[in-house]
Motif scaffolding. Structure first.
Motif, PDB file in Angstrom:
ATOM      1  N   ALA A  54      25.454  42.874  51.165  1.00  0.00           N
ATOM      2  CA  ALA A  54      25.644  43.995  52.097  1.00  0.00           C
ATOM      3  C   ALA A  54      27.038  44.579  51.910  1.00  0.00           C
ATOM      4  O   ALA A  54      28.028  43.849  51.832  1.00  0.00           O
ATOM      5  N   LYS A  55      27.136  45.883  51.832  1.00  0.00           N
ATOM      6  CA  LYS A  55      28.422  46.539  51.633  1.00  0.00           C
ATOM      7  C   LYS A  55      29.237  46.524  52.927  1.00  0.00           C
ATOM      8  O   LYS A  55      28.743  46.913  53.980  1.00  0.00           O
ATOM      9  N   GLN A  56      30.485  46.051  52.805  1.00  0.00           N
ATOM     10  CA  GLN A  56      31.388  45.958  53.943  1.00  0.00           C
ATOM     11  C   GLN A  56      32.740  46.547  53.566  1.00  0.00           C
ATOM     12  O   GLN A  56      33.071  46.679  52.379  1.00  0.00           O
ATOM     13  N   MET A  57      33.534  46.906  54.578  1.00  0.00           N
ATOM     14  CA  MET A  57      34.899  47.380  54.330  1.00  0.00           C
ATOM     15  C   MET A  57      35.783  46.167  54.047  1.00  0.00           C
ATOM     16  O   MET A  57      35.853  45.251  54.868  1.00  0.00           O
ATOM     17  N   PRO A  58      36.451  46.131  52.920  1.00  0.00           N
ATOM     18  CA  PRO A  58      37.240  44.949  52.568  1.00  0.00           C
ATOM     19  C   PRO A  58      38.550  44.822  53.329  1.00  0.00           C
ATOM     20  O   PRO A  58      39.067  43.722  53.494  1.00  0.00           O
ATOM     21  N   GLY A  59      39.121  45.963  53.785  1.00  0.00           N
ATOM     22  CA  GLY A  59      40.450  45.899  54.380  1.00  0.00           C
ATOM     23  C   GLY A  59      41.440  45.401  53.334  1.00  0.00           C
ATOM     24  O   GLY A  59      41.250  45.602  52.133  1.00  0.00           O
ATOM     25  N   PRO A  60      42.499  44.700  53.756  1.00  0.00           N
ATOM     26  CA  PRO A  60      43.502  44.204  52.800  1.00  0.00           C
ATOM     27  C   PRO A  60      43.010  43.177  51.790  1.00  0.00           C
ATOM     28  O   PRO A  60      43.799  42.711  50.975  1.00  0.00           O
ATOM     29  N   LEU A  61      41.721  42.823  51.823  1.00  0.00           N
ATOM     30  CA  LEU A  61      41.209  41.988  50.732  1.00  0.00           C
ATOM     31  C   LEU A  61      41.365  42.699  49.395  1.00  0.00           C
ATOM     32  O   LEU A  61      41.379  42.050  48.343  1.00  0.00           O
ATOM     33  N   VAL A  62      41.492  44.041  49.437  1.00  0.00           N
ATOM     34  CA  VAL A  62      41.692  44.785  48.187  1.00  0.00           C
ATOM     35  C   VAL A  62      43.007  44.391  47.525  1.00  0.00           C
ATOM     36  O   VAL A  62      43.197  44.629  46.325  1.00  0.00           O
ATOM     37  N   ASN A  63      43.908  43.766  48.293  1.00  0.00           N
ATOM     38  CA  ASN A  63      45.179  43.327  47.715  1.00  0.00           C
ATOM     39  C   ASN A  63      44.982  42.325  46.585  1.00  0.00           C
ATOM     40  O   ASN A  63      45.856  42.163  45.725  1.00  0.00           O
ATOM     41  N   ILE A  64      43.831  41.649  46.578  1.00  0.00           N
ATOM     42  CA  ILE A  64      43.535  40.723  45.476  1.00  0.00           C
ATOM     43  C   ILE A  64      43.434  41.499  44.176  1.00  0.00           C
ATOM     44  O   ILE A  64      44.005  41.095  43.154  1.00  0.00           O
ATOM     45  N   MET A  65      42.716  42.624  44.198  1.00  0.00           N
ATOM     46  CA  MET A  65      42.623  43.445  43.003  1.00  0.00           C
ATOM     47  C   MET A  65      43.964  44.109  42.699  1.00  0.00           C
ATOM     48  O   MET A  65      44.363  44.221  41.525  1.00  0.00           O
ATOM     49  N   THR A  66      44.700  44.526  43.725  1.00  0.00           N
ATOM     50  CA  THR A  66      46.027  45.110  43.517  1.00  0.00           C
ATOM     51  C   THR A  66      46.918  44.108  42.789  1.00  0.00           C
ATOM     52  O   THR A  66      47.642  44.465  41.854  1.00  0.00           O
ATOM     53  N   ALA A  67      46.857  42.835  43.193  1.00  0.00           N
ATOM     54  CA  ALA A  67      47.668  41.799  42.555  1.00  0.00           C
ATOM     55  C   ALA A  67      47.245  41.584  41.109  1.00  0.00           C
ATOM     56  O   ALA A  67      48.095  41.461  40.211  1.00  0.00           O
ATOM     57  N   VAL A  68      45.940  41.545  40.860  1.00  0.00           N
ATOM     58  CA  VAL A  68      45.439  41.327  39.500  1.00  0.00           C
ATOM     59  C   VAL A  68      45.909  42.433  38.562  1.00  0.00           C
ATOM     60  O   VAL A  68      46.408  42.169  37.467  1.00  0.00           O
ATOM     61  N   VAL A  69      45.745  43.686  38.988  1.00  0.00           N
ATOM     62  CA  VAL A  69      46.144  44.816  38.142  1.00  0.00           C
ATOM     63  C   VAL A  69      47.648  44.801  37.915  1.00  0.00           C
ATOM     64  O   VAL A  69      48.132  45.093  36.813  1.00  0.00           O
ATOM     65  N   CYS A  70      48.417  44.457  38.941  1.00  0.00           N
ATOM     66  CA  CYS A  70      49.872  44.386  38.801  1.00  0.00           C
ATOM     67  C   CYS A  70      50.274  43.317  37.791  1.00  0.00           C
ATOM     68  O   CYS A  70      51.044  43.578  36.865  1.00  0.00           O
ATOM     69  N   ILE A  71      49.747  42.107  37.969  1.00  0.00           N
ATOM     70  CA  ILE A  71      50.111  40.997  37.093  1.00  0.00           C
ATOM     71  C   ILE A  71      49.746  41.290  35.639  1.00  0.00           C
ATOM     72  O   ILE A  71      50.513  40.986  34.710  1.00  0.00           O
ATOM     73  N   GLU A  72      48.594  41.907  35.423  1.00  0.00           N
ATOM     74  CA  GLU A  72      48.127  42.150  34.057  1.00  0.00           C
ATOM     75  C   GLU A  72      48.809  43.351  33.403  1.00  0.00           C
ATOM     76  O   GLU A  72      48.701  43.521  32.185  1.00  0.00           O
ATOM     77  N   ASN A  73      49.490  44.185  34.169  1.00  0.00           N
ATOM     78  CA  ASN A  73      50.096  45.393  33.601  1.00  0.00           C
ATOM     79  C   ASN A  73      51.599  45.478  33.782  1.00  0.00           C
ATOM     80  O   ASN A  73      52.206  46.480  33.397  1.00  0.00           O
ATOM     81  N   CYS A  74      52.198  44.448  34.347  1.00  0.00           N
ATOM     82  CA  CYS A  74      53.651  44.423  34.532  1.00  0.00           C
ATOM     83  C   CYS A  74      54.295  43.620  33.422  1.00  0.00           C
ATOM     84  O   CYS A  74      53.926  42.464  33.187  1.00  0.00           O
ATOM     85  N   ASN A  75      55.253  44.210  32.741  1.00  0.00           N
ATOM     86  CA  ASN A  75      55.915  43.534  31.627  1.00  0.00           C
ATOM     87  C   ASN A  75      56.853  42.428  32.091  1.00  0.00           C
ATOM     88  O   ASN A  75      57.057  41.451  31.381  1.00  0.00           O
ATOM     89  N   ASP A  76      57.436  42.595  33.281  1.00  0.00           N
ATOM     90  CA  ASP A  76      58.405  41.612  33.786  1.00  0.00           C
ATOM     91  C   ASP A  76      58.288  41.539  35.300  1.00  0.00           C
ATOM     92  O   ASP A  76      58.767  42.421  36.018  1.00  0.00           O
ATOM     93  N   LEU A  77      57.683  40.473  35.794  1.00  0.00           N
ATOM     94  CA  LEU A  77      57.527  40.317  37.238  1.00  0.00           C
ATOM     95  C   LEU A  77      58.848  40.033  37.939  1.00  0.00           C
ATOM     96  O   LEU A  77      58.945  40.149  39.162  1.00  0.00           O
ATOM     97  N   ASN A  78      59.859  39.673  37.182  1.00  0.00           N
ATOM     98  CA  ASN A  78      61.183  39.414  37.764  1.00  0.00           C
ATOM     99  C   ASN A  78      62.069  40.657  37.771  1.00  0.00           C
ATOM    100  O   ASN A  78      63.221  40.595  38.201  1.00  0.00           O
ATOM    101  N   GLU A  79      61.539  41.772  37.319  1.00  0.00           N
ATOM    102  CA  GLU A  79      62.313  43.012  37.335  1.00  0.00           C
ATOM    103  C   GLU A  79      62.631  43.406  38.777  1.00  0.00           C
ATOM    104  O   GLU A  79      61.765  43.382  39.656  1.00  0.00           O
TER     105      GLU A  79
END
Length: 468
Positions: free
Chosen positions: A58-83
């Motif tokens: 059933a389709k539901q509104m995820p709310g901030p659960l979308v932050n999981i995907m935000t984190a994944v995309v960030c980690i996979e596309n950031c050259n230096d997480l310590n920047e």
């Protein structure tokens, strides 16, 4: 009330590495406690199988659960997480204007603060910070949040999340942003294998690496705690062995949670979506956490690994022709089958009668371990898996039986029929050649009539030539 339980009936790889894959099916068991959450899913991470689901598609509104995907995309596309990044409030201040201000979550990040990408990831995963998630999206998206959202949807498509669509990286209300419990399970499993995500999402307390004393002079008070009360030892909802992962609240979408728990070597992932924010009396409630605890307790108390099909079980026999001794061979499972099973259901109730043989009979010799067929396990009329069956022992061939069989089969052999046909054709051809030779010989023995240089004239006499 019955809830659907998808029994993961493939053997645990960590327990039986060589076990053949088992095709899992659905079984209905009883969960005595009724969940308040509209959608729920419980998965055993050791077997990577769902053992309980409620409206998982059933389709539901995820709310901030979308932050999981935000984190994944960030980690996979950031050259230096310590920047180190200087925070620009103009990136996220437009989000303050909303019809649902109670949905906004902050981590006290102020304009001019200097933080690393890692700091921002912690603020986002622990506190659902819109300052962190919007800043990450703006920078990783090349100063374009919409471009980052495109990256989120592209990743969702790559992972096969067919019932998920993202419109923003923060999780704020948008009717076009939706997901399902099943898709969230797939995304979370992927995220847990992504570098740094597990440690970040399971951290209960975090202090930013950069002091920023000008705006936060009391650094000891600038601490971010995970919003999952199951990790708080002082909370009434504390659950030993629980780790993160993410909570989410939306006025229009209810409360959501994704969490993991471990006990006695068993690891589970629970997802509860659209739980009521308040009770019927209007009191603030945490049904999503109560539901998650219910699922974890049910799993840890009522499921265990059990041998449901020993490798010594003899499940049938197949006739064997030309055998030296017994004219049959017994069949057994190729490997011992262990699975996570519901303790309240006796494994002897699992039916093993649905057997399909590869052949109805065999011809000796038969080798021990030779594949013979499959058995489909069933419970309560539902298929729960299929296992290959093999020969229990060798069956030698009888020389006398084989010779007699060969003699009987000699006239029936296809090569024999072909050789007869070819021989017949050769004989026929020989006869035709003989007939031709005989005809030619007879023609040559007949006398040849003489040939005349001047043909005879018949019928009229030759006229005399008159004299002058």
């Amino acid at each position: 009330m019955k809830k659907k339980l998808i029994a993961f009936l493939s053997a645990a790889a960590m327990l039986i590495p060589s076990l053949n894959a088992l095709n899992a099916g659905a079984i209905n068991f009883t969960l005595t406690t009724q969940l308040k959450s509209e959608s729920a899913l419980l998965m055993n991470l050791d077997c990577n199988e769902v053992i309980y689901e409620k409206n998982a598609d059933a389709k539901q509104m995820p709310g901030p659960l979308v932050n999981i995907m935000t984190a994944v995309v960030c980690i996979e596309n950031c050259n230096d997480l310590n920047e180190e990044i200087t925070i620009d409030e103009e990136v996220f201040s437009p989000l303050y204007v909303t019809d649902y201000p109670d949905d906004l979550r902050f981590a006290e990040i102020e304009d001019g603060d200097v933080l690393t990408y890692t700091d921002l990831l912690y603020a986002m995963m622990l506190k659902s910070s819109i300052e962190a998630s919007q800043t990450i999206a703006y920078l990783i998206g090349g100063e374009s949040v919409s471009s980052f959202v495109d990256m989120m949807n592209a990743k969702a498509e790559e992972l096969g999340l067919e019932d998920t669509h993202f419109t923003n990286p923060t999780g704020l209300y948008d009717p076009e942003q939706y997901t399902t419990a099943r898709d969230m399970a797939e995304l979370t499993q992927y995220a847990l294998k992504t570098a740094h995500f597990d440690s970040i999402s399971s951290t209960y307390e975090y202090t930013p690496t950069v002091p920023n004393l000008e705006r936060h002079p009391d650094r000891e008070s600038w601490v971010w705690f995970h919003s999952n009360l199951m990790m708080d030892k002082d909370s009434d909802y504390y659950y030993a062995g629980c780790r993160g992962i993410k909570t989410a609240n939306l006025e229009m979408g209810g409360r959501n949670i994704i969490a993991t728990a471990s006990k006695d070597g068993n690891n589970y992932l629970a997802i509860c979506l659209k739980s009521p924010i308040s009770s019927a009396d209007g009191e603030n409630t945490f049904y999503h956490i109560a539901d998650t605890i219910t699922l974890f307790n049910w799993a840890f108390r009522t499921f265990s690994y059990q041998v449901v099909l020993p490798d010594s079980a003899e499940l049938g026999e197949i006739p064997v022709e030309l055998a030296d001794g017994n004219n049959y061979v017994l069949a057994k499972p190729k490997e011992e089958l262990s699975m996570l099973w519901y303790d309240d259901v006796d494994t002897s109730l699992i039916s093993k009668d649905n057997i399909k043989w590869y052949k109805t009979s065999l011809q000796a010799p038969v080798k021990k371990g030779e594949p013979l067929g499959t058995v489909t396990l069933e419970y309560a009329g539902e298929q729960i898996g299929t296992v290959e069956l093999v020969a229990v022992s060798d069956v030698e061939r009888s020389t006398a039986k084989y010779n007699w069989y060969a003699a009987k089969m000699f006239p029936k052999a296809s090569w024999f029929k072909k050789s007869l046909l070819i021989s017949g054709l050769i004989c026929l051809l020989y006869i035709l050649v003989c007939i031709y030779a005989y005809v030619m010989h007879k023609n040559k023995s007949k006398p040849i009539k003489p040939m005349y240089a001047v043909p005879k004239v018949s019928g009229q006499k030759k006229k005399k030539t008159p004299k002058n």
